[in-house]
Design a protein around this motif. Structure first.
Motif, PDB file in Angstrom:
ATOM      1  N   ASP A 307       0.891  -1.161   0.000  1.00 40.01           N
ATOM      2  CA  ASP A 307       0.000   0.000   0.000  1.00 40.01           C
ATOM      3  C   ASP A 307       0.926   1.207   0.000  1.00 40.01           C
ATOM      4  OD1 ASP A 307      -1.499   2.216   0.778  1.00 40.01           O
ATOM      5  OD2 ASP A 307      -2.926   0.971   1.890  1.00 40.01           O
ATOM      6  N   SER A 308       1.138   1.778  -1.181  1.00 37.95           N
ATOM      7  CA  SER A 308       2.215   2.767  -1.327  1.00 37.95           C
ATOM      8  C   SER A 308       1.975   4.019  -0.482  1.00 37.95           C
ATOM      9  CB  SER A 308       2.425   3.122  -2.798  1.00 37.95           C
ATOM     10  OG  SER A 308       1.218   3.527  -3.356  1.00 37.95           O
ATOM     11  N   LYS A 309       0.711   4.355  -0.241  1.00 37.48           N
ATOM     12  CA  LYS A 309       0.430   5.564   0.570  1.00 37.48           C
ATOM     13  C   LYS A 309       0.886   5.332   2.010  1.00 37.48           C
ATOM     14  CE  LYS A 309      -3.200   7.876  -1.957  1.00 37.48           C
ATOM     15  NZ  LYS A 309      -3.915   6.829  -2.749  1.00 37.48           N
ATOM     16  N   LEU A 310       0.530   4.159   2.548  1.00 33.31           N
ATOM     17  CA  LEU A 310       0.907   3.850   3.931  1.00 33.31           C
ATOM     18  C   LEU A 310       2.405   3.598   4.060  1.00 33.31           C
ATOM     19  CD1 LEU A 310      -1.828   1.400   5.313  1.00 33.31           C
ATOM     20  CD2 LEU A 310      -1.306   3.713   6.095  1.00 33.31           C
ATOM     21  N   TYR A 311       2.961   2.925   3.047  1.00 30.34           N
ATOM     22  CA  TYR A 311       4.367   2.510   3.157  1.00 30.34           C
ATOM     23  C   TYR A 311       5.320   3.652   2.819  1.00 30.34           C
ATOM     24  CZ  TYR A 311       8.572  -0.334   2.706  1.00 30.34           C
ATOM     25  OH  TYR A 311       9.829  -0.847   2.858  1.00 30.34           O
ATOM     26  N   GLY A 312       4.855   4.549   1.947  1.00 30.34           N
ATOM     27  CA  GLY A 312       5.700   5.700   1.603  1.00 30.34           C
ATOM     28  C   GLY A 312       6.556   5.496   0.364  1.00 30.34           C
ATOM     29  N   LYS A 313       6.487   4.333  -0.224  1.00 29.49           N
ATOM     30  CA  LYS A 313       7.179   4.052  -1.490  1.00 29.49           C
ATOM     31  C   LYS A 313       6.233   3.220  -2.339  1.00 29.49           C
ATOM     32  CE  LYS A 313      12.066   3.447  -0.152  1.00 29.49           C
ATOM     33  NZ  LYS A 313      12.657   4.641  -0.701  1.00 29.49           N
ATOM     34  N   ASP A 314       6.301   3.391  -3.655  1.00 24.60           N
ATOM     35  CA  ASP A 314       5.496   2.490  -4.487  1.00 24.60           C
ATOM     36  C   ASP A 314       6.341   1.284  -4.886  1.00 24.60           C
ATOM     37  OD1 ASP A 314       7.074   3.199  -6.646  1.00 24.60           O
ATOM     38  OD2 ASP A 314       5.606   4.581  -7.510  1.00 24.60           O
ATOM     39  N   ARG A 315       5.749   0.405  -5.655  1.00 28.84           N
ATOM     40  CA  ARG A 315       6.401  -0.853  -6.004  1.00 28.84           C
ATOM     41  C   ARG A 315       7.728  -0.632  -6.725  1.00 28.84           C
ATOM     42  NH1 ARG A 315       4.373  -4.467  -9.711  1.00 28.84           N
ATOM     43  NH2 ARG A 315       4.854  -2.872 -11.251  1.00 28.84           N
ATOM     44  N   GLU A 316       7.730   0.278  -7.685  1.00 29.24           N
ATOM     45  CA  GLU A 316       8.950   0.526  -8.469  1.00 29.24           C
ATOM     46  C   GLU A 316      10.069   1.065  -7.574  1.00 29.24           C
ATOM     47  OE1 GLU A 316       9.502  -0.253 -11.803  1.00 29.24           O
ATOM     48  OE2 GLU A 316       7.602  -1.292 -11.473  1.00 29.24           O
ATOM     49  N   GLU A 317       9.706   2.004  -6.704  1.00 24.37           N
ATOM     50  CA  GLU A 317      10.717   2.587  -5.800  1.00 24.37           C
ATOM     51  C   GLU A 317      11.266   1.532  -4.845  1.00 24.37           C
ATOM     52  OE1 GLU A 317       9.012   7.144  -5.395  1.00 24.37           O
ATOM     53  OE2 GLU A 317       8.028   5.535  -4.293  1.00 24.37           O
ATOM     54  N   LEU A 318      10.366   0.695  -4.345  1.00 32.08           N
ATOM     55  CA  LEU A 318      10.798  -0.343  -3.402  1.00 32.08           C
ATOM     56  C   LEU A 318      11.692  -1.370  -4.097  1.00 32.08           C
ATOM     57  CD1 LEU A 318      10.791  -1.566  -0.624  1.00 32.08           C
ATOM     58  CD2 LEU A 318       8.573  -2.603  -1.104  1.00 32.08           C
ATOM     59  N   MET A 319      11.324  -1.713  -5.322  1.00 29.79           N
ATOM     60  CA  MET A 319      12.126  -2.688  -6.082  1.00 29.79           C
ATOM     61  C   MET A 319      13.543  -2.135  -6.302  1.00 29.79           C
ATOM     62  SD  MET A 319      11.034  -4.687  -9.539  1.00 29.79           S
ATOM     63  CE  MET A 319      10.986  -3.278 -10.593  1.00 29.79           C
ATOM     64  N   ALA A 320      13.623  -0.853  -6.651  1.00 29.42           N
ATOM     65  CA  ALA A 320      14.932  -0.231  -6.888  1.00 29.42           C
ATOM     66  C   ALA A 320      15.739  -0.202  -5.587  1.00 29.42           C
ATOM     67  CB  ALA A 320      14.735   1.179  -7.441  1.00 29.42           C
ATOM     68  N   TYR A 321      15.064   0.160  -4.485  1.00 32.23           N
ATOM     69  CA  TYR A 321      15.735   0.249  -3.192  1.00 32.23           C
ATOM     70  C   TYR A 321      16.277  -1.116  -2.753  1.00 32.23           C
ATOM     71  CZ  TYR A 321      16.379   0.924   1.822  1.00 32.23           C
ATOM     72  OH  TYR A 321      16.904   0.948   3.089  1.00 32.23           O
ATOM     73  N   LEU A 322      15.468  -2.147  -2.926  1.00 32.13           N
ATOM     74  CA  LEU A 322      15.916  -3.493  -2.550  1.00 32.13           C
ATOM     75  C   LEU A 322      17.082  -3.927  -3.441  1.00 32.13           C
ATOM     76  CD1 LEU A 322      12.413  -5.108  -1.922  1.00 32.13           C
ATOM     77  CD2 LEU A 322      14.155  -4.678  -0.190  1.00 32.13           C
TER      78      LEU A 322
END
Ligand SMILES: Cc1ncc(COP(=O)(O)O)c(C=O)c1O
Length: 383
Positions: A307-322
């Motif tokens: 849930d990008s609003k609650l988590y603060g990152k969307d899927r693409e951002e999280l994938m890049a970060y990981l």
């Protein structure tokens, strides 16, 4: 890098492959091919199992033997790997795309609604009202190992003379645990089932597949077509156009060694799923969904929802970060009705598939994964 999903070859693989090499039985005949088929039939409860070169060829032959012909249509899910959609075109037929349910699987209710409201049954054949074409098969996929709610689909397809091919390439080890299908494995319910032993699957032969069926005639025909349709093996007389789709003895040797470890792999997969779920579901905005209650799951792939609003990152951002943190992840496949070769095909009320395709990320789930590696994934997600 913590990889997404890689092979685990620490059993008798080397021993059995070495034996193939020493005896020089390396090609498409040999004891391991037979053993692999027998072990698979026994494990899944399928009456017959025919080893083939990969999951895609298993689907191709299964669909062909289901009677799909040029100009026909096949009902398929929008959300899945593209192989089951491609095989429809191998037969010069067209896919009709269905939405998915909460478990990423073809939506049973919408599929039934489509068949009831958008098709006509005439002279033993189901015709699509929009295109006028024959609908000859349905191909549900047990996505990520989650069992499809298949019984109502089988029932309506029987009524409508539509053959069903189960794509069980991701779900080896998943079986129904209640109702009429209790203890029946995915891939053994419908007319045909297909398994894959690609490198990322629960067990692997490098590349490989299996056709499952309970029908002896189908089994004989599948073996015939996948081994060049030989009517006379000595004089090379061929009664039909055949295919070179047989698995090799070397690959099957890997398969036999992997089958010996399958129960252990399934335990590890379940444990890892439960551990991830317990830990990740405490992180605000991240969620590992439940698997269907009506089945015992092989937990092949771990799907994490964001849930990008609650988590603060969307899927693409999280994938890049990981990725920056050396953790390999994958988004869900680009939806099939949006793929260039299929962009003009019919779709039916696709909604949920868009939502899940946008918010899902698959996280590392190999059977080799250590607790430290899982904790690394979890802690990075927390950070
Ligand atoms: C749902 C699905 N169908 C079919 C296939 C094709 O199997 P293979 O790669 O063995 O051809 C795969 C994966 O590889 C898959 O995930």
């Amino acid at each position: 890098m913590i990889p997404l999903c890689v092979p685990n070859l620490k059993g008798n693989e080397m021993l059995y492959v070495q034996e193939c090499i020493e005896t020089e039985w390396v090609s498409s005949a040999g004891k391991y091919v037979n053993q692999f088929e027998e072990k698979t039939a026994e494990f899944t409860g399928s009456k017959f199992a025919i080893a083939v070169s990969n999951g895609t060829s298993a689907l191709h032959i299964s669909l062909m033997l289901s009677g799909v012909r040029a100009g026909d249509e096949v009902i398929v899910p929008a959300l899945t790997f593209i192989a089951p959609i491609n095989v429809v075109r191998y037969l010069f037929a067209e896919p009709v795309f269905m939405d998915c349910d909460e478990f990423y699987n073809i939506d049973t209710n919408k599929t039934i609604e489509f068949i009831k409201n958008e098709t006509t049954f005439r002279d033993g054949t189901t015709f699509n009202n929009l295109t006028g074409k024959r609908i000859t098969a349905l191909m549900p996929v047990h996505v990520f190992g989650n069992a499809v709610d298949i019984e109502p689909l089988i029932d309506i397809c029987k009524e409508r003379n539509i053959k069903v091919v189960e794509d069980a390439t991701e779900s080896l080890g998943t079986f129904y645990n209640s109702g009429n299908l209790k203890n029946r494995h995915t891939g053994t319910i419908a007319d045909f089932g297909a398994l894959s032993y690609n490198g990322n699957k629960v067990i692997t032969t490098g590349g490989g597949g299996m056709i499952l069926t309970n029908n002896e005639e189908y089994a004989k025909k599948a073996k015939y077509l996948t081994t060049q349709a030989k009517d006379d093996e000595v004089r090379y007389v061929h009664g039909e156009v055949g295919y070179n789709y047989r698995l090799t003895n070397i690959q099957a040797a890997l398969g036999v060694a992997q089958m010996e470890q399958l129960e252990g792999f399934l335990k590890i997969k379940k444990h890892n799923y439960n551990y991830y779920k317990e830990q990740i579901n405490q992180i605000e905005g991240l969620f590992i969904p439940e698997t269907p209650k009506y089945a015992d799951n092989n937990n092949w792939m771990i799907a994490m929802q964001i849930d990008s609003k609650l988590y603060g990152k969307d899927r693409e951002e999280l994938m890049a970060y990981l990725g920056e943190n050396k953790i390999q992840t994958r988004p869900v496949w680009h939806l099939n009705q949006l793929q260039k070769p299929f962009a003009h095909n019919q779709t039916y009320k696709i909604e949920k598939a868009f939502e899940l395709a946008e918010n899902t990320l698959n996280i590392p789930c190999s059977t080799n994964l250590t607790k430290e590696e899982m904790d690394c994934v979890i802690n990075t997600l927390k950070k």
